[in-house]
Design a protein around this motif. Sequence first.
Motif, PDB file in Angstrom:
ATOM      1  N   SER A  58       0.763  -1.196   0.018  1.00 43.83           N
ATOM      2  CA  SER A  58       0.035  -0.037   0.011  1.00 43.83           C
ATOM      3  C   SER A  58       0.848   1.320  -0.067  1.00 43.83           C
ATOM      4  N   THR A  59       0.628   2.421  -0.638  1.00 46.94           N
ATOM      5  CA  THR A  59       1.072   3.583  -0.612  1.00 46.94           C
ATOM      6  C   THR A  59       0.100   4.521   0.009  1.00 46.94           C
ATOM      7  N   ASP A  66     -12.867   4.991   1.102  1.00 45.87           N
ATOM      8  CA  ASP A  66     -12.331   4.484  -0.268  1.00 45.87           C
ATOM      9  C   ASP A  66     -11.125   5.095  -0.524  1.00 45.87           C
ATOM     10  N   MET A  67     -10.062   4.975   0.426  1.00 46.06           N
ATOM     11  CA  MET A  67      -8.891   5.760   0.091  1.00 46.06           C
ATOM     12  C   MET A  67      -8.209   4.709  -1.171  1.00 46.06           C
ATOM     13  N   GLU A  68      -8.611   3.549  -1.249  1.00 45.89           N
ATOM     14  CA  GLU A  68      -7.772   2.509  -2.115  1.00 45.89           C
ATOM     15  C   GLU A  68      -8.357   2.617  -3.260  1.00 45.89           C
ATOM     16  N   LYS A  69      -9.654   3.234  -3.583  1.00 45.21           N
ATOM     17  CA  LYS A  69     -10.286   3.406  -4.808  1.00 45.21           C
ATOM     18  C   LYS A  69     -10.942   2.009  -5.289  1.00 45.21           C
ATOM     19  N   HIS A 100     -15.809   2.168  -9.691  1.00 42.24           N
ATOM     20  CA  HIS A 100     -16.798   1.602 -10.703  1.00 42.24           C
ATOM     21  C   HIS A 100     -17.990   0.975 -10.220  1.00 42.24           C
ATOM     22  N   ASN A 101     -18.135   1.085  -8.928  1.00 40.96           N
ATOM     23  CA  ASN A 101     -19.450   0.409  -8.303  1.00 40.96           C
ATOM     24  C   ASN A 101     -20.218   1.066  -7.743  1.00 40.96           C
ATOM     25  N   ALA A 102     -21.575   1.284  -8.360  1.00 38.01           N
ATOM     26  CA  ALA A 102     -22.592   2.357  -8.139  1.00 38.01           C
ATOM     27  C   ALA A 102     -23.310   1.862  -7.072  1.00 38.01           C
ATOM     28  N   CYS A 103     -23.464   0.552  -6.722  1.00 39.33           N
ATOM     29  CA  CYS A 103     -24.426  -0.023  -5.632  1.00 39.33           C
ATOM     30  C   CYS A 103     -23.839   0.357  -4.356  1.00 39.33           C
ATOM     31  N   LEU A 115     -20.039  -7.262  -2.566  1.00 37.24           N
ATOM     32  CA  LEU A 115     -19.656  -6.101  -3.075  1.00 37.24           C
ATOM     33  C   LEU A 115     -18.378  -6.091  -3.703  1.00 37.24           C
ATOM     34  N   PHE A 116     -17.542  -6.876  -3.232  1.00 38.47           N
ATOM     35  CA  PHE A 116     -16.036  -6.902  -3.791  1.00 38.47           C
ATOM     36  C   PHE A 116     -15.708  -7.916  -4.533  1.00 38.47           C
TER      37      PHE A 116
END
Length: 420
Positions: A25-26, A363-366, A370-373, A413-414
Motif C-alpha cells: 500500500s502507498t 475508499d482511500m484505495e479506490k 466503478h461500483n454504483a451500488c 460487493l467486492f
Amino acid sequence: MALQQRSQSKHHLAPAHFPPPIPASTVRYRCYWKTIIYDVLQARNWTETESDLEWDFFWSDVSWMHDFFDHVHLAEHQRINHFRNYYELTRKDLLIKNLKRMKKTLERENKLLEASMYNFFPPTYALPAEYGLFVEEFKKNPGVWIMKPVGKAQGKGIFLFTKLSQISEWKKGRWKTDTPQVENYIVQKYIDNPYLVGGKKFDLRIYVLVVSYAPLKAYLYRSGFARFTNSRFTMKKEDIINNFVHLTNFSIQKHAPTYDSKNGTKWPLFNLKLHMITKHGEKVVHDLFRQIEELITRSLLSVQNVIIQDKHCFELYGYDILIDEALKPWLLEVNASPSLAADTTSDYTLKYGMLEDLLTVIDMEKRLTHNACLKQIGGFDLLIEQGKSDLKSKTSQPLLGCFNDRVEQLRKLFKGQACK
C-alpha cells in the motif's frame, strides 16, 4: 493532550478483513488516537507516518482542527475525520440553537407539518445568556431540570435540580459580568418518564457517518448499543442527586458498587430491538426506529447551511438518544469524538467492524470507484443522499438495529455482485 493508550490485547479479536489489504500500500496514515481505530488502520496494511502534513488519511483530534486546519493546504486526495466547524452539531448549546432556528425557518416558510417534526428535544436554554428566559419557563413548568456544561463529555459537570434556589447558589462567582471566560451550560427539562428495561434507564449510542454536507450524504450504522444504569430508576426526591440512577455514561456507571466488569453496562441494539418487538410488536417498534432515523436526518439538515463543506472532510458522529415510556425518541446530544475504546470483547468487535466499514466507505484505495451500488457498504446503510431522497419512505423498514450482515455484504460487493 496525551495519546490514549492502545486497546487492550484481550479485546484484539479482529473480524474478517474486507476488503483484503493490498500487498504494497502507498496509503499513508496518521492517527492521533491509539484506540481501536489505530488497530483497524494497522490491519489495513497502510503505512503509518508521524509527519505533520505528509499523510493521505488523518484521524485527528479536534484540537488539531482548531490549531492547524485553516493554516494548511491539503492535496486533492487527502482526507481528515472532522469538518472545520463540526461543533455546530456537537456542542450542546449550538445544537439546540440550530434546531430551534431550523424549526422557525420552516414555520416562516409555512412548512408547518415539517416544522412540527422538530419536537425531539426538550425545553432547553443556554446559560448564562438565556438565564432570564429559563427562570420564566421554570416558574411555568417546574419539576426536575438538568444542567449540562457545553464543553465537557462523559457526564462531567452534569447535575439535576428541582429548585431555583439551587441554581442561585451554584451560579454565584461563576457568571459574573466581569468574568472574561464564562463556562457555558445548557439547562433542559429532565425527561422523567424514560422507557425502562428491567427497571433501569438506558440511552442509545448510534453511529452516523457524514461524507458530505453539500450535498448532504450520510450513512447510518446498523449496529449500536444501549447504555444502562446500574441502579433501578426512581424519581424519589432523595435519589435526584444519584448519578448511578440518572446518568447512563459508562465513565460514571463503571464506578457504581454493582458494576460488573465482565458484562459491562451495554446491550446490543439488535437485542434491544428484538426485546421491544416481543413486547410491543413489529409495527410499533419499526415506527419508533423510523422516527429515530428521521430525527437524525433532521438534525443534520438543521446544520447543513452552517457547517463548512470541505471535500477533504468526513465525520463520524456518536448520537445519544433516549426513548420515553410513550416510545418517543429524544435527542440528548451528538458527539464529535465518540469513544473508540472498548470495555468488553463484544464492544471491541462492534467498533472494530464499524471503523473497518468506515474506511471502506471513505475508499482511500479506490475500490468503489466503478461500483454504483452504494446503498449499503458493510454495516453502513445510506441514510440520505440529497438529490435522490431527503427522507426515507415511511413504508420502508428501518434498517437501524437489524441484523448486521456486513461481512457477507462486503464479500458480495467486492466480488462485483449486486447489493440487495
